[in-house]
Write a protein that holds these residues in place. Sequence first.
Motif, PDB file in Angstrom:
ATOM      1  N   ASP A 202      67.959  28.289 -36.453  1.00 41.20           N
ATOM      2  CA  ASP A 202      67.265  28.740 -35.230  1.00 41.20           C
ATOM      3  C   ASP A 202      65.793  28.362 -35.273  1.00 41.20           C
ATOM      4  N   THR A 203      65.548  27.109 -35.451  1.00 39.05           N
ATOM      5  CA  THR A 203      64.167  26.626 -35.588  1.00 39.05           C
ATOM      6  C   THR A 203      63.696  25.971 -34.300  1.00 39.05           C
ATOM      7  N   THR A 204      62.390  25.944 -34.100  1.00 39.71           N
ATOM      8  CA  THR A 204      61.815  25.322 -32.919  1.00 39.71           C
ATOM      9  C   THR A 204      61.800  23.813 -33.075  1.00 39.71           C
ATOM     10  N   LEU A 205      62.307  23.132 -32.063  1.00 42.94           N
ATOM     11  CA  LEU A 205      62.280  21.674 -32.011  1.00 42.94           C
ATOM     12  C   LEU A 205      61.738  21.245 -30.666  1.00 42.94           C
ATOM     13  N   ILE A 206      61.251  20.035 -30.584  1.00 39.76           N
ATOM     14  CA  ILE A 206      60.770  19.531 -29.301  1.00 39.76           C
ATOM     15  C   ILE A 206      61.972  19.273 -28.404  1.00 39.76           C
ATOM     16  N   ALA A 207      61.825  19.583 -27.135  1.00 37.12           N
ATOM     17  CA  ALA A 207      62.915  19.385 -26.182  1.00 37.12           C
ATOM     18  C   ALA A 207      62.875  17.965 -25.631  1.00 37.12           C
ATOM     19  N   SER A 208      63.844  17.636 -24.826  1.00 34.80           N
ATOM     20  CA  SER A 208      63.887  16.333 -24.146  1.00 34.80           C
ATOM     21  C   SER A 208      64.043  16.578 -22.648  1.00 34.80           C
ATOM     22  N   PRO A 209      63.031  16.212 -21.849  1.00 33.72           N
ATOM     23  CA  PRO A 209      61.786  15.526 -22.226  1.00 33.72           C
ATOM     24  C   PRO A 209      60.810  16.464 -22.934  1.00 33.72           C
ATOM     25  N   ALA A 210      59.878  15.869 -23.673  1.00 36.46           N
ATOM     26  CA  ALA A 210      58.909  16.663 -24.421  1.00 36.46           C
ATOM     27  C   ALA A 210      57.878  17.316 -23.505  1.00 36.46           C
ATOM     28  N   VAL A 211      57.577  16.670 -22.403  1.00 37.61           N
ATOM     29  CA  VAL A 211      56.617  17.202 -21.433  1.00 37.61           C
ATOM     30  C   VAL A 211      57.273  17.200 -20.063  1.00 37.61           C
ATOM     31  N   ASP A 212      57.235  18.337 -19.394  1.00 37.50           N
ATOM     32  CA  ASP A 212      57.831  18.441 -18.065  1.00 37.50           C
ATOM     33  C   ASP A 212      57.038  19.450 -17.257  1.00 37.50           C
ATOM     34  N   SER A 213      56.782  19.119 -16.000  1.00 38.00           N
ATOM     35  CA  SER A 213      56.042  20.009 -15.093  1.00 38.00           C
ATOM     36  C   SER A 213      54.707  20.430 -15.687  1.00 38.00           C
ATOM     37  N   GLY A 214      54.039  19.491 -16.363  1.00 41.04           N
ATOM     38  CA  GLY A 214      52.716  19.760 -16.905  1.00 41.04           C
ATOM     39  C   GLY A 214      52.686  20.685 -18.093  1.00 41.04           C
ATOM     40  N   ALA A 215      53.803  20.807 -18.824  1.00 37.70           N
ATOM     41  CA  ALA A 215      53.846  21.706 -19.984  1.00 37.70           C
ATOM     42  C   ALA A 215      54.694  21.091 -21.091  1.00 37.70           C
ATOM     43  N   ILE A 216      54.350  21.415 -22.344  1.00 40.80           N
ATOM     44  CA  ILE A 216      55.147  20.996 -23.491  1.00 40.80           C
ATOM     45  C   ILE A 216      56.430  21.810 -23.509  1.00 40.80           C
ATOM     46  N   GLN A 217      57.539  21.147 -23.788  1.00 36.47           N
ATOM     47  CA  GLN A 217      58.839  21.805 -23.774  1.00 36.47           C
ATOM     48  C   GLN A 217      59.425  21.858 -25.188  1.00 36.47           C
ATOM     49  N   VAL A 218      59.883  23.039 -25.600  1.00 40.73           N
ATOM     50  CA  VAL A 218      60.540  23.193 -26.896  1.00 40.73           C
ATOM     51  C   VAL A 218      61.883  23.877 -26.705  1.00 40.73           C
ATOM     52  N   GLN A 219      62.691  23.822 -27.757  1.00 42.30           N
ATOM     53  CA  GLN A 219      63.990  24.475 -27.746  1.00 42.30           C
ATOM     54  C   GLN A 219      64.284  25.006 -29.136  1.00 42.30           C
ATOM     55  N   THR A 220      65.238  25.938 -29.232  1.00 45.36           N
ATOM     56  CA  THR A 220      65.635  26.508 -30.512  1.00 45.36           C
ATOM     57  C   THR A 220      66.995  25.951 -30.898  1.00 45.36           C
ATOM     58  N   GLN A 221      67.108  25.528 -32.162  1.00 51.06           N
ATOM     59  CA  GLN A 221      68.330  24.863 -32.591  1.00 51.06           C
ATOM     60  C   GLN A 221      68.480  25.024 -34.102  1.00 51.06           C
ATOM     61  N   THR A 222      69.714  25.055 -34.570  1.00 55.62           N
ATOM     62  CA  THR A 222      69.992  25.017 -35.997  1.00 55.62           C
ATOM     63  C   THR A 222      70.305  23.580 -36.386  1.00 55.62           C
ATOM     64  N   VAL A 223      69.622  23.100 -37.422  1.00 51.92           N
ATOM     65  CA  VAL A 223      69.767  21.703 -37.825  1.00 51.92           C
ATOM     66  C   VAL A 223      70.176  21.654 -39.296  1.00 51.92           C
ATOM     67  N   SER A 224      71.230  20.909 -39.589  1.00 49.46           N
ATOM     68  CA  SER A 224      71.704  20.731 -40.965  1.00 49.46           C
ATOM     69  C   SER A 224      71.741  19.239 -41.273  1.00 49.46           C
ATOM     70  N   PRO A 225      70.829  18.771 -42.107  1.00 43.36           N
ATOM     71  CA  PRO A 225      70.756  17.327 -42.373  1.00 43.36           C
ATOM     72  C   PRO A 225      71.753  16.882 -43.438  1.00 43.36           C
ATOM     73  N   PHE A 226      73.025  16.795 -43.057  1.00 44.13           N
ATOM     74  CA  PHE A 226      74.016  16.287 -44.002  1.00 44.13           C
ATOM     75  C   PHE A 226      73.659  14.830 -44.338  1.00 44.13           C
ATOM     76  N   GLY A 227      73.759  14.494 -45.564  1.00 40.02           N
ATOM     77  CA  GLY A 227      73.401  13.160 -46.011  1.00 40.02           C
ATOM     78  C   GLY A 227      72.964  13.236 -47.455  1.00 40.02           C
ATOM     79  N   GLU A 228      72.348  12.187 -47.940  1.00 41.51           N
ATOM     80  CA  GLU A 228      71.928  12.129 -49.335  1.00 41.51           C
ATOM     81  C   GLU A 228      70.426  11.881 -49.401  1.00 41.51           C
ATOM     82  N   THR A 229      69.746  12.703 -50.210  1.00 41.25           N
ATOM     83  CA  THR A 229      68.309  12.548 -50.424  1.00 41.25           C
ATOM     84  C   THR A 229      68.070  12.250 -51.896  1.00 41.25           C
TER      85      THR A 229
END
Length: 500
Positions: A163-190
Motif C-alpha cells: 500500500d505504497t504511494t506511486l505516481i499515477a498515469s498521467p502524472a499531472v492532470d487538471s493542474g495537479a500532481i496525481q498519485v495512487q496507492t498500490q502494493t508492488v512486489s518486484p519478483f526477479g533477481e537482484t
Amino acid sequence: MAQLVITGQIQGQSTTLCSFLIAVDGGAQVGPDSVVLDQSIFTVPDTDTAIDIEADAIDQTKYGTLTAHLDIDSSGAVKATFPQVNSSWPDPTVTSSALGQVISMTAHFSPLRDATEQARVSLAQTGSDYPGSPPAPPPGDMSFRTPGVTLPPLVYGVPSAIDTTLIASPAVDSGAIQVQTQTVSPFGETVVLQLPGVAAPQLVAVHWPPGVSRDPGAPPAPFLIYFHAGMGQNSPAFYDDARDRHDPGTGGTYPFGWDYQFFGLLNYLQYIDDPFLTNPFAKGLALQLEASAKNVVLLLPLMRTAGNPCIEVGSFADAAFLQEYLPEIQALMFRRQGTFQFGPIGRLGMASFSSGHAALTCFLGNAANQAHSLYLDTLQEVYLFDPHADLVSETLPPLTQVAAWAGRGSSGTKVARLYTQNDPAQLAPLLAQLGVTAPGSAPFDAATPDDRNSLTCLPLAAWNTLATQQGGSVPYANTGQVHQVVSALMLTDALRRSQF
C-alpha cells in the motif's frame, strides 16, 4: 579409459588464452595429455573416479580461475558439481567413440564476479569498526547512518512495498500532481557484480525482472543504467569517514564500506516506508520499475568519491567499455539461468538523479563516445531527474548534451525526458531543440506530439499541497525535500512512457 576434453570461451568465442589442470582421486594436478587447437585433452578412468578441474585464464586479473568437479560412478555415469551459483560451466556432454567415453566441458570466462553475499554481509551493523559497537563509544553524531531497516537482509534483494504511494498515469492532470496507492512486489533477481581491475565502478547492482527472458534463444535484453547522486558532495562525512564500517578484508571503504553499500546501492534499490508520505530518500528503483509494468534490466553502478564526476563514474563514461561489459552482464545473468549464449544487448537507456547528471554528462559529452555506435544507436532513452534542485543553470549542461545526442544516429526512435521542480523559462531554447513547448503555469507535463520528448515540471507548492491533502509526515517545505521525491516516484512515469 575415457577422454576428458575441455575448452574455454571468452565473449562467446573459443579461446586459447587459458590453460587447464585436473586432479584425479585427490592426486596431484596434471596438465593435458595433448592440446589440439583450443581443446585440452586428458585421459581419465571411466569408472569410480573423482576429478577436480581448474581452468586458468592467461589474464588472471580480468578473468581469474574457474573450478569444477566431476564424479564418474561404477556404471560410467558422469555427474558434475560447481561452486555456488554456476554461471561458468554448462553441464558436460558425454558421447561414445571407438576409444571409449568422451566427456566434453566448456569453461566460460567472465570479467565479472558475483559479490552479492559480500555486499549483503557488508551491511551488518555489528563489529568493532562500526560506530557505537562495543567496546568503542560512538565517535560523534552518526544518526545519518540509521537505516530504518533490519540489516543485513537475510537475502539480498528488494522486499515488497505494501500500500505504497506511486505516481499515477498521467502524472499531472487538471493542474495537479496525481498519485495512487498500490502494493508492488518486484519478483526477479537482484545481484551485485564486481568488476576486477577497474578503478570505478567496482560494483554494479543488477535487478533482472522476470519479464526479461533468459530462456534459450531469448532476444537481446534491454538495459537501463541509473547514475545516482555523486559521492564527492558527501565526502568525507559519509563515504570516506574513518568512522565508517570498513571492508574487513582491505581496511578501505570502497567498495564494501557500509556507507557505500547502503547509501550507494540498497537505499536506491528499495523503499523504506512510503516514498512520498514518509521517506523520499529511499528511491525504490526496482519497485518503480515493477510499477511501470515495463520489462527492462536495471543497472546501478556504484560510483566512488573523487575530485570530479568523470573519475567518480569511471569506466561507465566510456562507450567502448560499456560495449564490452553490458553483453558480459547479460551473458552472466543468462548463464545463471542455464542459458549459455553471448550476444549484443537490446535497447539501452540512461537515467540520472541530482548531481548524477554530471556523470551522465561525462558519457554524453565524451567526444570519442559521440562517434561510437553505442552512443549513436544503442542508447535510445535518457531521463534526467531534477538535476540540481535549485540551480537552473546546472540543468543546462546535461540538457545541452541530451539535445545533441537526441539529434544524432538513430534519432527517429530516441526518447528524452526531463523532470524538474524549476521554472523552465530559462531552458526554453534547449526545450525547443527537443520539440517541447512549456505552458505558462506549473505543474505541467509538456511533450512532443508523439510523446518521445517531454518536460515535466513539478514545483514545490504542488508537492506541498498534495502532501497536506494526503496527510503525510514530510511537509515539502523546501526544494531539497522535493528534490528527493522527484527521483523516488518519477522513474515509474518515465518507464511507463518508454519504448522498452
